[in-house]
Scaffold this motif. Structure first.
Motif, mmCIF file in Angstrom:
data_model
loop_
_atom_site.group_PDB
_atom_site.id
_atom_site.type_symbol
_atom_site.label_atom_id
_atom_site.label_comp_id
_atom_site.label_asym_id
_atom_site.label_seq_id
_atom_site.Cartn_x
_atom_site.Cartn_y
_atom_site.Cartn_z
ATOM 1 N N THR A 21 0.818 -1.215 0.000
ATOM 2 C CA THR A 21 0.000 0.000 0.000
ATOM 3 C C THR A 21 0.847 1.259 0.000
ATOM 4 O O THR A 21 0.387 2.313 -0.425
ATOM 5 N N SER A 22 2.087 1.178 0.443
ATOM 6 C CA SER A 22 2.940 2.362 0.435
ATOM 7 C C SER A 22 3.412 2.711 -0.973
ATOM 8 O O SER A 22 3.932 3.793 -1.197
ATOM 9 N N TRP A 58 -4.888 10.243 -4.616
ATOM 10 C CA TRP A 58 -4.764 10.672 -3.219
ATOM 11 C C TRP A 58 -6.110 10.563 -2.502
ATOM 12 O O TRP A 58 -6.174 10.118 -1.357
ATOM 13 N N ASN A 74 -6.597 6.936 -1.929
ATOM 14 C CA ASN A 74 -5.563 6.387 -1.047
ATOM 15 C C ASN A 74 -5.817 6.713 0.423
ATOM 16 O O ASN A 74 -5.697 5.853 1.277
ATOM 17 N N THR A 75 -6.147 7.937 0.702
ATOM 18 C CA THR A 75 -6.246 8.365 2.091
ATOM 19 C C THR A 75 -7.434 7.727 2.820
ATOM 20 O O THR A 75 -7.236 7.081 3.848
ATOM 21 N N LEU A 122 -7.415 3.315 2.058
ATOM 22 C CA LEU A 122 -6.281 2.553 2.575
ATOM 23 C C LEU A 122 -5.838 3.029 3.944
ATOM 24 O O LEU A 122 -5.057 2.367 4.610
ATOM 25 N N LEU A 177 -3.931 5.558 4.703
ATOM 26 C CA LEU A 177 -2.562 6.057 4.754
ATOM 27 C C LEU A 177 -2.552 7.581 4.823
ATOM 28 O O LEU A 177 -3.426 8.238 4.271
ATOM 29 N N PRO A 200 3.154 10.706 2.923
ATOM 30 C CA PRO A 200 3.906 9.639 2.229
ATOM 31 C C PRO A 200 3.416 9.393 0.800
ATOM 32 O O PRO A 200 4.204 9.059 -0.079
ATOM 33 N N TYR A 201 2.119 9.569 0.581
ATOM 34 C CA TYR A 201 1.594 9.403 -0.789
ATOM 35 C C TYR A 201 2.226 10.416 -1.720
ATOM 36 O O TYR A 201 2.743 10.061 -2.781
#
Length: 122
Positions: free
Chosen positions: A4-5, A91, A94-95, A98, A100, A104-105
């Motif tokens: 996921t990173s 983004w 992702n946020t 996931l 995260l 870092p994204y």
């Protein structure tokens, strides 16, 4: 797979190398170029192009050249906008999905791009 990173890296490389230019070209061809073709076609049917020739004006220089030059100037700018919009969309997905953090994204998005990615189509 537990990667996921690497979502930012995958999104940025995919968008900048492939999807951004292709989707931009499809949109411009579908929207702008078909409009230009239909406009010039209707001018041909109504004999406006023949009238320009009768007046001594080159219709290609007056009608086609400015449109082609404008498309060539704006197409890279639209590609940049499409790339950025896709990265913002990544983004947004992702946020919340996931879980995260955003920093870092964006770091992985920026660090994964190379100069060759940006100038590959030139």
């Amino acid at each position: 797979m537990g990667q996921t990173s690497r979502v930012g890296q995958a999104v940025s490389i995919t968008l900048v190398r492939e999807l951004g230019p292709v989707l931009t070209a499809l949109m411009v061809a579908g929207r702008n170029s078909s409009g230009i073709a239909s406009e010039l076609g209707s001018m041909k049917v109504t004999e406006q192009i023949d009238a320009m020739r009768a007046l001594g004006t080159d219709p290609i220089q007056k009608l086609v050249t400015p449109r082609v030059i404008a498309t060539c100037i704006v197409l890279p700018l639209l590609t940049i906008i499409a790339d950025f919009s896709g990265m913002v969309g990544g983004w947004i997905v992702n946020t919340p999905l996931l879980g995260l953090p955003a920093r870092p994204y964006w770091r992985s998005v920026w660090q994964s791009l190379e100069w060759n990615d940006l100038t590959q189509g030139c």
